[in-house]
Scaffold this motif. Structure first.
Motif, PDB file in Angstrom:
ATOM      1  N   PHE A 160     -10.151  -8.565   8.651  1.00 14.90           N
ATOM      2  CA  PHE A 160      -8.698  -8.421   8.683  1.00 14.90           C
ATOM      3  C   PHE A 160      -8.061  -8.377   7.300  1.00 14.90           C
ATOM      4  N   TYR A 161      -8.868  -8.339   6.257  1.00 15.25           N
ATOM      5  CA  TYR A 161      -8.373  -8.090   4.900  1.00 15.25           C
ATOM      6  C   TYR A 161      -8.246  -6.572   4.768  1.00 15.25           C
ATOM      7  N   THR A 162      -7.057  -6.053   4.542  1.00 12.54           N
ATOM      8  CA  THR A 162      -6.755  -4.660   4.885  1.00 12.54           C
ATOM      9  C   THR A 162      -7.317  -3.599   3.944  1.00 12.54           C
ATOM     10  N   TYR A 163      -7.989  -3.986   2.873  1.00  7.89           N
ATOM     11  CA  TYR A 163      -8.450  -2.971   1.928  1.00  7.89           C
ATOM     12  C   TYR A 163      -9.514  -2.048   2.531  1.00  7.89           C
ATOM     13  N   ILE A 164     -10.320  -2.541   3.478  1.00  6.75           N
ATOM     14  CA  ILE A 164     -11.323  -1.653   4.072  1.00  6.75           C
ATOM     15  C   ILE A 164     -10.680  -0.670   5.041  1.00  6.75           C
ATOM     16  N   ALA A 165      -9.543  -1.036   5.623  1.00  7.80           N
ATOM     17  CA  ALA A 165      -8.812  -0.080   6.454  1.00  7.80           C
ATOM     18  C   ALA A 165      -8.218   1.018   5.578  1.00  7.80           C
ATOM     19  N   THR A 166      -7.675   0.620   4.426  1.00  7.29           N
ATOM     20  CA  THR A 166      -7.178   1.616   3.468  1.00  7.29           C
ATOM     21  C   THR A 166      -8.305   2.544   3.037  1.00  7.29           C
ATOM     22  N   LEU A 167      -9.486   1.985   2.777  1.00  4.36           N
ATOM     23  CA  LEU A 167     -10.640   2.797   2.399  1.00  4.36           C
ATOM     24  C   LEU A 167     -10.929   3.854   3.457  1.00  4.36           C
ATOM     25  N   GLN A 168     -10.954   3.463   4.714  1.00  2.00           N
ATOM     26  CA  GLN A 168     -11.266   4.426   5.770  1.00  2.00           C
ATOM     27  C   GLN A 168     -10.228   5.538   5.830  1.00  2.00           C
ATOM     28  N   TYR A 169      -8.955   5.186   5.742  1.00  2.00           N
ATOM     29  CA  TYR A 169      -7.914   6.210   5.808  1.00  2.00           C
ATOM     30  C   TYR A 169      -7.977   7.153   4.607  1.00  2.00           C
ATOM     31  N   VAL A 170      -8.307   6.613   3.432  1.00  3.42           N
ATOM     32  CA  VAL A 170      -8.444   7.468   2.247  1.00  3.42           C
ATOM     33  C   VAL A 170      -9.631   8.421   2.416  1.00  3.42           C
ATOM     34  N   MET A 171     -10.727   7.910   2.949  1.00  4.42           N
ATOM     35  CA  MET A 171     -11.893   8.757   3.185  1.00  4.42           C
ATOM     36  C   MET A 171     -11.568   9.865   4.190  1.00  4.42           C
ATOM     37  N   GLU A 172     -10.827   9.530   5.243  1.00  5.20           N
ATOM     38  CA  GLU A 172     -10.437  10.536   6.232  1.00  5.20           C
ATOM     39  C   GLU A 172      -9.592  11.630   5.593  1.00  5.20           C
ATOM     40  N   ALA A 173      -8.620  11.215   4.788  1.00  5.78           N
ATOM     41  CA  ALA A 173      -7.740  12.189   4.148  1.00  5.78           C
ATOM     42  C   ALA A 173      -8.521  13.069   3.178  1.00  5.78           C
ATOM     43  N   CYS A 174      -9.453  12.470   2.454  1.00  7.66           N
ATOM     44  CA  CYS A 174     -10.279  13.244   1.518  1.00  7.66           C
ATOM     45  C   CYS A 174     -11.159  14.240   2.263  1.00  7.66           C
ATOM     46  N   ALA A 175     -11.717  13.818   3.392  1.00 12.12           N
ATOM     47  CA  ALA A 175     -12.546  14.718   4.189  1.00 12.12           C
ATOM     48  C   ALA A 175     -11.731  15.908   4.674  1.00 12.12           C
ATOM     49  N   GLU A 176     -10.513  15.663   5.127  1.00  9.96           N
ATOM     50  CA  GLU A 176      -9.651  16.734   5.615  1.00  9.96           C
ATOM     51  C   GLU A 176      -9.253  17.682   4.500  1.00  9.96           C
ATOM     52  N   ALA A 177      -9.039  17.154   3.302  1.00  9.06           N
ATOM     53  CA  ALA A 177      -8.623  17.973   2.164  1.00  9.06           C
ATOM     54  C   ALA A 177      -9.803  18.557   1.388  1.00  9.06           C
ATOM     55  N   GLU A 178     -11.020  18.160   1.787  1.00 13.56           N
ATOM     56  CA  GLU A 178     -12.252  18.590   1.099  1.00 13.56           C
ATOM     57  C   GLU A 178     -12.213  18.202  -0.378  1.00 13.56           C
ATOM     58  N   ILE A 179     -11.769  16.956  -0.598  1.00  9.94           N
ATOM     59  CA  ILE A 179     -11.739  16.375  -1.935  1.00  9.94           C
ATOM     60  C   ILE A 179     -12.795  15.286  -2.009  1.00  9.94           C
ATOM     61  N   PRO A 180     -13.690  15.295  -2.989  1.00 14.42           N
ATOM     62  CA  PRO A 180     -14.692  14.230  -3.109  1.00 14.42           C
ATOM     63  C   PRO A 180     -14.038  12.879  -3.374  1.00 14.42           C
ATOM     64  N   ILE A 181     -14.703  11.828  -2.916  1.00 15.82           N
ATOM     65  CA  ILE A 181     -14.241  10.467  -3.183  1.00 15.82           C
ATOM     66  C   ILE A 181     -15.353   9.682  -3.854  1.00 15.82           C
ATOM     67  N   LEU A 182     -14.991   8.983  -4.917  1.00 15.95           N
ATOM     68  CA  LEU A 182     -15.923   8.190  -5.711  1.00 15.95           C
ATOM     69  C   LEU A 182     -15.559   6.727  -5.514  1.00 15.95           C
ATOM     70  N   VAL A 183     -16.458   5.929  -4.922  1.00  9.09           N
ATOM     71  CA  VAL A 183     -16.210   4.507  -4.721  1.00  9.09           C
ATOM     72  C   VAL A 183     -16.957   3.719  -5.792  1.00  9.09           C
ATOM     73  N   LEU A 184     -16.215   2.953  -6.571  1.00  7.59           N
ATOM     74  CA  LEU A 184     -16.818   2.092  -7.586  1.00  7.59           C
ATOM     75  C   LEU A 184     -17.086   0.739  -6.933  1.00  7.59           C
ATOM     76  N   ASP A 185     -18.343   0.386  -6.772  1.00  6.12           N
ATOM     77  CA  ASP A 185     -18.694  -0.794  -5.989  1.00  6.12           C
ATOM     78  C   ASP A 185     -18.403  -2.088  -6.735  1.00  6.12           C
ATOM     79  N   ARG A 186     -18.113  -3.125  -5.968  1.00  2.00           N
ATOM     80  CA  ARG A 186     -17.857  -4.462  -6.517  1.00  2.00           C
ATOM     81  C   ARG A 186     -18.521  -5.508  -5.628  1.00  2.00           C
ATOM     82  N   PRO A 187     -18.824  -6.694  -6.177  1.00  2.00           N
ATOM     83  CA  PRO A 187     -19.463  -7.743  -5.378  1.00  2.00           C
ATOM     84  C   PRO A 187     -18.577  -8.203  -4.228  1.00  2.00           C
TER      85      PRO A 187
END
Length: 408
Positions: A157-184
């Motif tokens: 329920f910490y909302t950053y992973i929901a934001t991640l999913q929506y950003v990935m969806e939008a990028c997929a629709e726009a055919e824009i690559p997404i680069l995720v910088l990983d963190r612990p």
């Protein structure tokens, strides 16, 4: 000893040297004091620190960045914000997208974040916690690539992973690559809790995963993509910049509070358990300086709870529950490190509530728990052991899926 050991070219090497001279990001707290003064081979290097891996990918491209106050590159002393560093290297950042709590991390939980201009950089800030939570195609127009770099705490329920999913969806629709910088993930050492039910999915849980899912944000992004969880079963062109020297058993202290009401390691470790109080009328430390390290309410039994506190408006909590009232509860600021969710506190609070009809905000509790079953189990008087036993089949099923995407 320098923390970048090898570079792909002389030009890139010079770029990294310039990076070390970037302007240090200011902080309104003393978080920078807790950062290690020396970065060595043994230190965990976040994805943002692996600049040799991603600078060649983003050079000469028009970039959008999904970021907040935790999006930093750590140095021998302190840290530099990712956006500031990339701008100093002449990377073409055209737009910044901000999640819940805003780009600088100062907005209350649940409070809408407005679009605007960042005063420190002059960049346009587009809110993903205001009019829309998924970037529109118009907002992505003209961008060549999106960078996602936000510190997560590993709770559904910490909302950053929901934001991640929506950003990935939008990028997929726009055919824009997404680069995720990983963190612990500071809660990445275990998997536990009730699993979200499909009928209750919402921004506090878009997928049928346990409350604590034990994955880094890069691993989770890969699972979203490969499990076809994006709208219309599309896939994003995803690349994860992995960390060095990290494992899921690593102890990791987040040096910058990831949101206003998670001020330290103790609150982050207790958050999976005390966060369930968010769906009740019990105060979980908001309006004090011990957020998610205590709980209480004026209508809990004063003979069962000797500890008291009085919530007042403060940074991150303009309108705390039980504002100005003497709350009876428990102080957990010295409680041992958790490697599972504990239900003992919410069960104890319910059993010692003088007005049980005031305890649950049923709709909100179901959104946090992911199921209506947990409230019913607590009200029926089931023990913690009995309730947790009912989670096990779902947890084992999820662990099998999770195992396919673990990097560390």
């Amino acid at each position: 000893m320098p923390f970048f050991l090898k570079f792909k070219s002389t030009i890139l090497c010079l770029s990294i040297c310039f990076l070390a001279c970037g302007q240090k990001q200011k902080s309104s707290t003393n978080e920078s004091n807790s950062i290690s003064t020396e970065i060595s081979k043994k230190d965990i290097l976040a994805g943002a620190n692996q600049t040799q891996e991603y600078l060649p990918i983003i050079t000469n491209k028009k970039i959008g960045v999904v970021a907040n106050q935790t999006s930093v590159i750590f140095k021998k002393e302190g840290y530099t914000h990712l956006v500031d560093s990339l701008l100093s290297l002449q990377i073409q950042i055209k737009k910044v997208f901000s999640p819940e709590h805003g780009f600088r991390g100062k907005v209350d939980a649940g409070e809408k974040v407005k679009d605007g201009i960042d005063t420190q950089t002059g960049l346009q800030i587009t809110s993903l916690y205001g009019k829309n939570r998924k970037p529109t195609q118009n907002q992505l127009k003209g961008l060549d690539l999106i960078i996602f770099d936000i510190q997560d705490v590993g709770v559904r329920f910490y909302t950053y992973i929901a934001t991640l999913q929506y950003v990935m969806e939008a990028c997929a629709e726009a055919e824009i690559p997404i680069l995720v910088l990983d963190r612990p993930n500071p809660n990445g050492h275990y998997v536990d809790g009730p699993t979200m039910r499909v009928e209750h999915t919402n921004f506090l849980g878009l997928q049928t995963i346990p409350l604590v899912y034990g994955m880094t944000i890069g691993e989770y992004a890969t699972m979203i993509n490969e499990e076809n969880w994006l709208a219309n079963e599309t896939k994003a062109e995803l690349k994860v910049i992995t960390m060095a020297n990290y494992s899921h058993e690593s102890d990791y202290s987040i040096p910058i509070r990831p949101s206003p009401n998670l001020p330290n390691d103790q609150s982050i470790n207790l958050y999976p358990s005390l966060g369930l109080f968010e769906g009740t009328n019990i105060n979980a430390g908001r309006g004090t300086e011990f957020q998610f390290q205590r709980y209480g309410a004026s209508f809990l039994d004063s003979t069962a709870f000797r500890f008291t506190f009085t919530p007042q408006p403060n940074f991150g909590s303009k309108y705390p529950k039980e504002k100005g009232l003497n709350c009876f509860g428990e102080d957990l600021s010295d409680y041992q490190k958790m490697d599972s969710i504990s239900l003992q506190w919410i069960i104890k609070a319910y059993n010692n509530c003088n007005e049980k009809n005031k305890f649950f905000n049923t709709s909100g509790f179901t959104k946090h728990a992911g199921t209506e079953k947990l409230q019913a189990q607590i009200e029926a008087g089931l023990s913690e052991m009995e309730i947790k036993a009912s989670w096990q089949t779902d947890l084992e099923r999820f662990k099998l899926i999770r195992s396919k995407y673990l990097i560390y």
